[in-house]
Design a protein around this motif. Structure first.
Motif, mmCIF file in Angstrom:
data_model
loop_
_atom_site.group_PDB
_atom_site.id
_atom_site.type_symbol
_atom_site.label_atom_id
_atom_site.label_comp_id
_atom_site.label_asym_id
_atom_site.label_seq_id
_atom_site.Cartn_x
_atom_site.Cartn_y
_atom_site.Cartn_z
ATOM 1 N N ASP A 36 -23.136 -1.171 -23.663
ATOM 2 C CA ASP A 36 -22.293 0.028 -23.571
ATOM 3 C C ASP A 36 -20.913 -0.321 -23.004
ATOM 4 O OD1 ASP A 36 -24.350 1.567 -24.581
ATOM 5 O OD2 ASP A 36 -24.988 2.336 -22.616
ATOM 6 N N GLY A 37 -20.892 -1.164 -21.987
ATOM 7 C CA GLY A 37 -19.621 -1.574 -21.409
ATOM 8 C C GLY A 37 -18.779 -2.375 -22.386
ATOM 9 N N LEU A 38 -19.420 -3.303 -23.088
ATOM 10 C CA LEU A 38 -18.699 -4.178 -24.010
ATOM 11 C C LEU A 38 -18.194 -3.420 -25.228
ATOM 12 C CD1 LEU A 38 -17.852 -7.128 -24.309
ATOM 13 C CD2 LEU A 38 -20.050 -7.569 -25.463
ATOM 14 N N SER A 39 -18.884 -2.345 -25.613
ATOM 15 C CA SER A 39 -18.490 -1.592 -26.806
ATOM 16 C C SER A 39 -17.119 -0.943 -26.648
ATOM 17 C CB SER A 39 -19.536 -0.516 -27.127
ATOM 18 O OG SER A 39 -19.543 0.488 -26.125
ATOM 19 N N GLY A 40 -16.673 -0.753 -25.414
ATOM 20 C CA GLY A 40 -15.338 -0.196 -25.185
ATOM 21 C C GLY A 40 -14.227 -1.216 -25.316
ATOM 22 N N ILE A 41 -14.604 -2.492 -25.511
ATOM 23 C CA ILE A 41 -13.610 -3.568 -25.577
ATOM 24 C C ILE A 41 -13.668 -4.299 -26.919
ATOM 25 C CG2 ILE A 41 -12.766 -5.679 -24.467
ATOM 26 C CD1 ILE A 41 -14.411 -4.840 -21.994
ATOM 27 N N VAL A 42 -14.880 -4.575 -27.379
ATOM 28 C CA VAL A 42 -15.080 -5.363 -28.598
ATOM 29 C C VAL A 42 -15.509 -4.436 -29.729
ATOM 30 C CG1 VAL A 42 -16.413 -7.231 -29.660
ATOM 31 C CG2 VAL A 42 -15.705 -7.410 -27.261
ATOM 32 N N ASN A 43 -14.795 -4.511 -30.835
ATOM 33 C CA ASN A 43 -15.112 -3.690 -31.998
ATOM 34 C C ASN A 43 -16.164 -4.420 -32.837
ATOM 35 O OD1 ASN A 43 -15.131 -1.818 -34.053
ATOM 36 N ND2 ASN A 43 -13.248 -2.593 -35.017
ATOM 37 N N ALA A 44 -17.434 -4.126 -32.564
ATOM 38 C CA ALA A 44 -18.539 -4.782 -33.266
ATOM 39 C C ALA A 44 -19.754 -3.873 -33.220
ATOM 40 C CB ALA A 44 -18.863 -6.128 -32.614
ATOM 41 N N ASN A 45 -20.732 -4.122 -34.113
ATOM 42 C CA ASN A 45 -21.956 -3.320 -34.082
ATOM 43 C C ASN A 45 -22.822 -3.747 -32.896
ATOM 44 O OD1 ASN A 45 -23.686 -5.533 -34.875
ATOM 45 N ND2 ASN A 45 -23.021 -5.230 -36.988
ATOM 46 N N ARG A 46 -23.826 -2.941 -32.593
ATOM 47 C CA ARG A 46 -24.634 -3.185 -31.385
ATOM 48 C C ARG A 46 -25.420 -4.488 -31.469
ATOM 49 N NH1 ARG A 46 -24.254 0.849 -27.739
ATOM 50 N NH2 ARG A 46 -26.067 0.237 -26.497
ATOM 51 N N ASP A 47 -25.795 -4.908 -32.680
ATOM 52 C CA ASP A 47 -26.504 -6.183 -32.799
ATOM 53 C C ASP A 47 -25.614 -7.340 -32.362
ATOM 54 O OD1 ASP A 47 -28.848 -5.038 -33.669
ATOM 55 O OD2 ASP A 47 -28.436 -5.355 -35.799
ATOM 56 N N GLU A 48 -24.349 -7.312 -32.791
ATOM 57 C CA GLU A 48 -23.443 -8.386 -32.364
ATOM 58 C C GLU A 48 -23.154 -8.294 -30.872
ATOM 59 O OE1 GLU A 48 -18.823 -9.712 -32.641
ATOM 60 O OE2 GLU A 48 -19.754 -9.118 -34.560
ATOM 61 N N LEU A 49 -22.984 -7.075 -30.375
ATOM 62 C CA LEU A 49 -22.739 -6.920 -28.938
ATOM 63 C C LEU A 49 -23.930 -7.425 -28.130
ATOM 64 C CD1 LEU A 49 -21.110 -3.356 -28.908
ATOM 65 C CD2 LEU A 49 -19.939 -5.567 -28.709
ATOM 66 N N ARG A 50 -25.142 -7.155 -28.613
ATOM 67 C CA ARG A 50 -26.349 -7.644 -27.934
ATOM 68 C C ARG A 50 -26.366 -9.170 -27.919
ATOM 69 N NH1 ARG A 50 -29.350 -4.564 -30.111
ATOM 70 N NH2 ARG A 50 -29.819 -3.145 -28.377
ATOM 71 N N LEU A 51 -26.000 -9.783 -29.031
ATOM 72 C CA LEU A 51 -25.933 -11.240 -29.108
ATOM 73 C C LEU A 51 -24.948 -11.789 -28.080
ATOM 74 C CD1 LEU A 51 -26.553 -13.960 -30.511
ATOM 75 C CD2 LEU A 51 -24.719 -13.417 -32.128
ATOM 76 N N ARG A 52 -23.793 -11.155 -27.972
ATOM 77 C CA ARG A 52 -22.792 -11.619 -27.012
ATOM 78 C C ARG A 52 -23.333 -11.509 -25.576
ATOM 79 N NH1 ARG A 52 -17.135 -11.495 -28.654
ATOM 80 N NH2 ARG A 52 -16.999 -11.197 -30.906
ATOM 81 N N VAL A 53 -23.962 -10.376 -25.280
ATOM 82 C CA VAL A 53 -24.489 -10.150 -23.931
ATOM 83 C C VAL A 53 -25.602 -11.149 -23.612
ATOM 84 C CG1 VAL A 53 -25.795 -8.529 -22.495
ATOM 85 C CG2 VAL A 53 -23.805 -7.735 -23.797
ATOM 86 N N GLN A 54 -26.513 -11.348 -24.536
ATOM 87 C CA GLN A 54 -27.631 -12.265 -24.270
ATOM 88 C C GLN A 54 -27.149 -13.703 -24.154
ATOM 89 O OE1 GLN A 54 -30.315 -10.933 -27.433
ATOM 90 N NE2 GLN A 54 -31.541 -9.851 -25.906
ATOM 91 N N ALA A 55 -26.127 -14.078 -24.931
ATOM 92 C CA ALA A 55 -25.552 -15.419 -24.798
ATOM 93 C C ALA A 55 -24.898 -15.581 -23.429
ATOM 94 C CB ALA A 55 -24.540 -15.668 -25.914
ATOM 95 N N CYS A 56 -24.242 -14.516 -22.972
ATOM 96 C CA CYS A 56 -23.624 -14.543 -21.638
ATOM 97 C C CYS A 56 -24.696 -14.724 -20.562
ATOM 98 C CB CYS A 56 -22.846 -13.250 -21.431
ATOM 99 S SG CYS A 56 -22.132 -13.067 -19.789
ATOM 100 N N PHE A 57 -25.803 -13.983 -20.681
ATOM 101 C CA PHE A 57 -26.893 -14.143 -19.717
ATOM 102 C C PHE A 57 -27.448 -15.566 -19.747
ATOM 103 C CE2 PHE A 57 -28.244 -9.377 -19.839
ATOM 104 C CZ PHE A 57 -27.148 -9.050 -19.060
ATOM 105 N N GLY A 58 -27.549 -16.142 -20.944
ATOM 106 C CA GLY A 58 -28.025 -17.524 -21.052
ATOM 107 C C GLY A 58 -27.143 -18.469 -20.262
ATOM 108 N N LEU A 59 -25.842 -18.260 -20.364
ATOM 109 C CA LEU A 59 -24.894 -19.079 -19.613
ATOM 110 C C LEU A 59 -25.075 -18.905 -18.110
ATOM 111 C CD1 LEU A 59 -21.941 -20.638 -19.765
ATOM 112 C CD2 LEU A 59 -21.142 -18.384 -19.092
ATOM 113 N N LEU A 60 -25.095 -17.650 -17.661
ATOM 114 C CA LEU A 60 -25.147 -17.390 -16.221
ATOM 115 C C LEU A 60 -26.500 -17.731 -15.607
ATOM 116 C CD1 LEU A 60 -23.184 -14.016 -16.041
ATOM 117 C CD2 LEU A 60 -22.343 -16.334 -15.618
ATOM 118 N N ASN A 61 -27.573 -17.428 -16.317
ATOM 119 C CA ASN A 61 -28.912 -17.657 -15.767
ATOM 120 C C ASN A 61 -29.346 -19.111 -15.851
ATOM 121 O OD1 ASN A 61 -29.050 -14.955 -15.165
ATOM 122 N ND2 ASN A 61 -30.361 -14.430 -16.884
ATOM 123 N N SER A 62 -28.562 -19.956 -16.541
ATOM 124 C CA SER A 62 -28.892 -21.390 -16.552
ATOM 125 C C SER A 62 -28.417 -22.073 -15.277
ATOM 126 C CB SER A 62 -28.257 -22.076 -17.770
ATOM 127 O OG SER A 62 -26.839 -22.089 -17.650
#
Length: 198
Positions: A140-166
């Motif tokens: 929801d937060g990212l949708s106000g910045i990045v113009n993409a569908n929710r599947d792509e936004l989910r991919l971006r968020v989960q990739a970010c978590f992968g980076l931080l949680n590693s």
């Protein structure tokens, strides 16, 4: 009118917190199967059977640890989102919040990565639902910045978590210190979230 918290209540709460901290440390070091209630009790200066005064058993202890941290992530994410102004400020606040979490909860992240399968089906479902809620908050937060569908936004968020949680898997304690690492991780995470965005 609420009943005042007694010294005994405070002592019990402190002991419960100590047991949770010790279990996170021991589960992270030895795995869920390699750490007994006796080990956990000894780490906080009580007997193994005394742990049952706080938790119904080892599986209940694991559930309290993992469900509890998932609840704190959702509550904290909600709070920083609500306090932020613009969509970009909201995203930065979420990133900073999660970076602080990742650097401060290395043991819990390792336990969740490896031992979530030891939860009861009900507790595992609770954790998964809370994780989905947290991810949706970020989407929801990212949708106000990045113009993409929710599947792509989910991919971006989960990739970010992968980076931080590693980060907790790093062997370097210095690398996991907040002072120098937090700004670096936050910058990398925000760049990953916004990569290629207009």
């Amino acid at each position: 009118m609420t009943t005042p918290v007694t010294a005994r209540d405070r002592a019990k709460a402190q002991r419960t917190d100590a047991i949770l901290s010790a279990s996170a440390r021991l589960f992270a070091a030895r795995g869920y199967s390699g750490a007994s209630l006796e080990d956990i009790g000894a780490a906080v200066g009580i007997s193994g059977p005394a742990v049952y005064r706080h938790f119904a058993g080892k599986q209940a202890l694991l559930a309290a640890l993992l469900v509890g941290v998932s609840e704190r992530l959702v509550a904290g994410g909600d709070a920083v989102s609500a306090a932020a102004g613009s969509p970009l400020e909201r995203m930065r606040a979420l990133v900073d919040f999660h970076v602080d979490f990742a650097l401060g909860n290395a043991d819990v992240i390792r336990v969740q990565d490896r031992d979530i399968a030891h939860l009861s089906p009900e507790s595992r479902a609770d954790v998964r639902q809370l994780q989905r809620t947290y991810i949706e908050l970020w989407i929801d937060g990212l949708s106000g910045i990045v113009n993409a569908n929710r599947d792509e936004l989910r991919l971006r968020v989960q990739a970010c978590f992968g980076l931080l949680n590693s980060t907790p898997h790093s062997t370097s304690t210095a690398l996991r210190s907040r002072t120098g690492t937090a700004p670096l991780l936050a910058g990398m995470a925000l760049s990953a979230l916004l990569a290629g965005a207009e």
